[in-house]
Design an enzyme around this catalytic site. Structure first.
Site, PDB file in Angstrom:
ATOM      1  N   ASP A  96       0.787  -1.243   0.000  1.00 30.07           N
ATOM      2  CA  ASP A  96       0.000   0.000   0.000  1.00 30.07           C
ATOM      3  C   ASP A  96       0.811   1.280   0.000  1.00 30.07           C
ATOM      4  OD1 ASP A  96       1.111   0.011   2.512  1.00 30.07           O
ATOM      5  OD2 ASP A  96      -0.706  -0.644   3.534  1.00 30.07           O
ATOM      6  N   GLU A 118      -0.012  -9.159  -1.023  1.00 30.89           N
ATOM      7  CA  GLU A 118      -0.608  -8.621   0.212  1.00 30.89           C
ATOM      8  C   GLU A 118      -1.861  -7.798  -0.124  1.00 30.89           C
ATOM      9  OE1 GLU A 118       0.871  -5.597   3.337  1.00 30.89           O
ATOM     10  OE2 GLU A 118       1.883  -7.422   3.957  1.00 30.89           O
ATOM     11  N   GLU A 132      -2.186   5.137   2.909  1.00 27.77           N
ATOM     12  CA  GLU A 132      -2.127   3.723   2.514  1.00 27.77           C
ATOM     13  C   GLU A 132      -3.490   3.104   2.210  1.00 27.77           C
ATOM     14  OE1 GLU A 132      -0.486   5.081   5.061  1.00 27.77           O
ATOM     15  OE2 GLU A 132       1.639   4.716   4.644  1.00 27.77           O
ATOM     16  N   HIS A 205       6.531   5.577  12.865  1.00 29.30           N
ATOM     17  CA  HIS A 205       6.855   6.379  11.681  1.00 29.30           C
ATOM     18  C   HIS A 205       5.660   6.906  10.898  1.00 29.30           C
ATOM     19  CE1 HIS A 205       5.570   3.545   8.548  1.00 29.30           C
ATOM     20  NE2 HIS A 205       5.939   2.593   9.374  1.00 29.30           N
ATOM     21  N   ARG A 207       2.811   8.479   8.742  1.00 33.36           N
ATOM     22  CA  ARG A 207       2.620   9.857   8.282  1.00 33.36           C
ATOM     23  C   ARG A 207       1.494  10.561   9.043  1.00 33.36           C
ATOM     24  NH1 ARG A 207       4.501  12.288   3.260  1.00 33.36           N
ATOM     25  NH2 ARG A 207       5.766  10.466   2.829  1.00 33.36           N
ATOM     26  N   HIS A 238      13.270   5.378  12.580  1.00 32.17           N
ATOM     27  CA  HIS A 238      13.082   5.592  11.136  1.00 32.17           C
ATOM     28  C   HIS A 238      13.985   6.736  10.683  1.00 32.17           C
ATOM     29  CE1 HIS A 238      10.862   6.486   7.415  1.00 32.17           C
ATOM     30  NE2 HIS A 238      10.245   5.325   7.562  1.00 32.17           N
TER      31      HIS A 238
HETATM   32  C1  UD1 Z   1       6.649   4.929   3.642  1.00 31.68           C
HETATM   33  C2  UD1 Z   1       5.255   4.477   3.189  1.00 31.68           C
HETATM   34  C3  UD1 Z   1       4.557   3.770   4.331  1.00 31.68           C
HETATM   35  C4  UD1 Z   1       5.419   2.671   4.935  1.00 31.68           C
HETATM   36  C5  UD1 Z   1       6.787   3.235   5.293  1.00 31.68           C
HETATM   37  C6  UD1 Z   1       7.678   2.128   5.769  1.00 31.68           C
HETATM   38  C7  UD1 Z   1       4.114   5.940   1.581  1.00 31.68           C
HETATM   39  C8  UD1 Z   1       3.302   7.151   1.380  1.00 31.68           C
HETATM   40  N1  UD1 Z   1       4.459   5.655   2.840  1.00 31.68           N
HETATM   41  O1  UD1 Z   1       6.446   5.912   4.643  1.00 31.68           O
HETATM   42  O2  UD1 Z   1       3.355   3.204   3.840  1.00 31.68           O
HETATM   43  O3  UD1 Z   1       4.789   2.195   6.094  1.00 31.68           O
HETATM   44  O4  UD1 Z   1       7.368   3.816   4.138  1.00 31.68           O
HETATM   45  O5  UD1 Z   1       8.785   2.612   6.476  1.00 31.68           O
HETATM   46  O6  UD1 Z   1       4.451   5.272   0.629  1.00 31.68           O
HETATM   47  N2  UD1 Z   1      14.144   8.582   4.652  1.00 31.68           N
HETATM   48  C9  UD1 Z   1      15.515   8.539   4.509  1.00 31.68           C
HETATM   49  N3  UD1 Z   1      16.097   7.350   4.139  1.00 31.68           N
HETATM   50  C10 UD1 Z   1      15.383   6.230   3.922  1.00 31.68           C
HETATM   51  C11 UD1 Z   1      13.984   6.276   4.087  1.00 31.68           C
HETATM   52  C12 UD1 Z   1      13.382   7.464   4.456  1.00 31.68           C
HETATM   53  O7  UD1 Z   1      16.210   9.528   4.693  1.00 31.68           O
HETATM   54  O8  UD1 Z   1      15.954   5.179   3.588  1.00 31.68           O
HETATM   55  C13 UD1 Z   1      13.506   9.860   5.087  1.00 31.68           C
HETATM   56  C14 UD1 Z   1      13.368  10.904   3.975  1.00 31.68           C
HETATM   57  O9  UD1 Z   1      13.622  12.175   4.520  1.00 31.68           O
HETATM   58  C15 UD1 Z   1      11.891  10.799   3.600  1.00 31.68           C
HETATM   59  C16 UD1 Z   1      11.251  10.403   4.907  1.00 31.68           C
HETATM   60  O10 UD1 Z   1      12.187   9.557   5.543  1.00 31.68           O
HETATM   61  O11 UD1 Z   1      11.410  12.016   3.124  1.00 31.68           O
HETATM   62  C17 UD1 Z   1       9.918   9.693   4.775  1.00 31.68           C
HETATM   63  O12 UD1 Z   1       9.986   8.644   3.800  1.00 31.68           O
HETATM   64  P1  UD1 Z   1       8.674   8.332   2.913  1.00 31.68           P
HETATM   65  O13 UD1 Z   1       8.947   7.145   2.039  1.00 31.68           O
HETATM   66  O14 UD1 Z   1       8.188   9.563   2.257  1.00 31.68           O
HETATM   67  O15 UD1 Z   1       7.577   7.962   3.996  1.00 31.68           O
HETATM   68  P2  UD1 Z   1       7.587   6.860   5.139  1.00 31.68           P
HETATM   69  O16 UD1 Z   1       7.040   7.500   6.372  1.00 31.68           O
HETATM   70  O17 UD1 Z   1       8.884   6.166   5.195  1.00 31.68           O
HETATM   71  N1  UDP Z   2      12.386  -3.397  10.519  1.00 30.41           N
HETATM   72  C1  UDP Z   2      13.762  -3.528  10.318  1.00 30.41           C
HETATM   73  N2  UDP Z   2      14.604  -2.676  10.973  1.00 30.41           N
HETATM   74  C2  UDP Z   2      14.160  -1.698  11.798  1.00 30.41           C
HETATM   75  C3  UDP Z   2      12.757  -1.567  11.995  1.00 30.41           C
HETATM   76  C4  UDP Z   2      11.899  -2.414  11.322  1.00 30.41           C
HETATM   77  O1  UDP Z   2      14.194  -4.404   9.589  1.00 30.41           O
HETATM   78  O2  UDP Z   2      14.988  -0.961  12.348  1.00 30.41           O
HETATM   79  C5  UDP Z   2      11.472  -4.306   9.789  1.00 30.41           C
HETATM   80  C6  UDP Z   2      10.419  -5.042  10.613  1.00 30.41           C
HETATM   81  O3  UDP Z   2      10.903  -6.290  11.065  1.00 30.41           O
HETATM   82  C7  UDP Z   2       9.287  -5.213   9.600  1.00 30.41           C
HETATM   83  C8  UDP Z   2       9.411  -3.995   8.711  1.00 30.41           C
HETATM   84  O4  UDP Z   2      10.736  -3.493   8.898  1.00 30.41           O
HETATM   85  O5  UDP Z   2       9.513  -6.356   8.788  1.00 30.41           O
HETATM   86  C9  UDP Z   2       8.393  -2.948   9.052  1.00 30.41           C
HETATM   87  O6  UDP Z   2       8.707  -1.791   8.366  1.00 30.41           O
HETATM   88  P1  UDP Z   2       8.089  -0.378   8.701  1.00 30.41           P
HETATM   89  O7  UDP Z   2       7.630  -0.352  10.113  1.00 30.41           O
HETATM   90  O8  UDP Z   2       9.060   0.636   8.240  1.00 30.41           O
HETATM   91  O9  UDP Z   2       6.850  -0.288   7.694  1.00 30.41           O
HETATM   92  P2  UDP Z   2       5.340  -0.803   7.739  1.00 30.41           P
HETATM   93  O10 UDP Z   2       5.362  -2.255   7.999  1.00 30.41           O
HETATM   94  O11 UDP Z   2       4.649  -0.003   8.783  1.00 30.41           O
HETATM   95  O12 UDP Z   2       4.815  -0.461   6.393  1.00 30.41           O
END
Ligand code: UD1
Ligand code: UDP
Length: 372
Positions: A96, A118, A132, A205, A207, A238
């Protein structure tokens, strides 16, 4: 050879898609192509390395503090050329995220069939989780193959009018990923730091929780930790700078919490298996912790994973400071309540989801792994 492309971009998609990449690659009948959007960067690369997956295409879209407009427009413009060049017979997306939604949309524009891994998770509250819930419903309209992790998810799709012969109950591929991660003699410097105290495992984490709700969540946790010196918390944070700033502010000078960089999935599962309880707003962690019998307080208003709540291992506590404080405190002070939640259950399959998905793609619609 059937040309199959998998597209993913964030950490949880990678954790759940890499085992499928490896299953498809092990079969001669498929040409398996991997395209990552790079919606995440460091957190994605960490998972790719763990599973030994090297992408064929990388759209590298991530930028700091990206908005939904940034992600959506960058992926849409960049993925078109890849899809036109490769012309896959089917594109597999997961769950999602924005990567998932935009890829499915691009496939729709180019009339390339989509398989949704999924599929069928729902809260039916379009703002929770945000964005999502919209993303997965939108992908559900487009997808030709729907790989539902549970019967409940499959039934959601049927109620929405999806044809039964497009739905396959496979289990969740995260259970495939978990098969070899938890080790009896696992050790880690943070686990040694916790020593004989109770390990509280934290992630956050979402949004829709950024801002005031997240500050409230952290304040509640801090208050309970201050009252319970027998606990030590580990929080692999995160990469989102907004999350980091809130945590820095609320946990400043708290000696009972270690905020650490994101850990490898192998470490994450071992931390989950060893914790006393977990506080999270993550989706994936709600699927993993029930297997280890660790109580989870889900800091969200809704969940699309009611299986763990029904089984008793998950408790949906909302995002208000007061509710998180009360529920966290209760589980530390009321053994009976804790014991009610602390038993293992696994509603998400037997670890063969990838094999089932690959079989459907290899042998066609005639295979119904589980009739609904
Ligand atoms: C995204 C997904 C969410 C998922 C989450 C898993 C969307 C809208 N959201 O949210 O469904 O649960 O990923 O973690 O698709 N950033 C870094 N390095 C990284 C990753 C993130 O610096 O490797 C920082 C960046 O500043 C970025 C912010 O994190 O702007 C947020 O990342 P983003 O993918 O926009 O949203 P998530 O909250 O991670
Ligand atoms: N996870 C990881 N390292 C971390 C935190 C989470 O490998 O430091 C793994 C966790 O075991 C799970 C997945 O990341 O499999 C969950 O990811 P996240 O919470 O970012 O996203 P969501 O599941 O909410 O979309």
């Amino acid at each position: 050879m059937k040309k199959i492309m998998l597209v993913f971009g964030t950490r949880p998609e990678a954790i759940k898609m890499c085992p499928l990449v490896n299953e498809l690659k092990s079969r001669d009948c498929f040409q398996t192509i991997v395209c990552v959007t790079g919606q995440h960067r460091q957190m994605l690369d960490q998972v790719l390395k763990t599973f030994g997956v090297v992408p064929d295409y990388d759209l590298s879209v991530m930028k700091e503090k990206q908005t939904l407009f940034d992600i959506t427009s960058s992926i849409l413009m960049r993925i078109r050329a890849v899809l036109e060049e490769v012309r896959p017979e089917i594109v597999l997306v997961h769950g999602d995220t924005s990567t998932t939604f935009v890829t499915a949309l691009a496939c729709f524009y180019l009339q390339i069939p989509v398989g949704h891994v999924e599929a069928g998770l729902r809260t039916y509250d379009i703002l929770n989780p945000y964005p999502e819930e919209f993303n997965r419903q939108a992908v559900g309209i487009i997808s030709k193959y729907n790989f539902a992790p549970t019967k409940l998810a499959a039934n959601n799709l049927i109620k929405e009018g999806k044809q039964r012969d497009t739905i396959f109950i496979t289990g969740n591929t995260v259970i495939d990923a978990m098969r070899h991660t938890v080790e009896k003699n696992y050790s880690h410097p943070e686990i040694e730091w916790v020593s004989d105290k109770k390990l509280i495992f934290i992630t956050a984490h979402r949004r829709e929780n950024l801002g005031a709700p997240m500050h409230g969540m952290f304040r509640a946790i801090r208050r309970v930790l201050d009252e319970h010196p027998e606990c030590k918390a580990v929080y692999p944070i995160h990469m989102n700078p907004i999350v980091r700033q809130a945590a820095d502010e609320e946990f400043a000078n708290c000696g009972q919490i270690h905020i650490i960089e994101p850990i490898e999935v192998f470490d994450c599962h071992n931390f989950e298996a060893r914790c006393y309880l977990c506080l999270t707003d993550s989706g994936g962690i709600q699927e993993e912790c029930p297997s280890y019998g660790r109580p989870v307080l889900v800091m969200r208003e809704t969940t699309e994973r009611p299986e763990g709540v029904e089984a008793g291992t998950l408790r949906l506590v909302g995002t208000s400071e007061d509710s998180i404080y009360r529920n966290f405190k209760e589980l530390l002070e009321n053994q009976e309540e804790y014991d009610k939640m602390a038993f293992a259950c696994n509603p998400y399959g037997d670890g063969n989801a990838c094999k089932r998905i690959a079989d459907v793609l290899e042998y066609g619609n005639c295979i119904q792994w589980q009739q609904i």
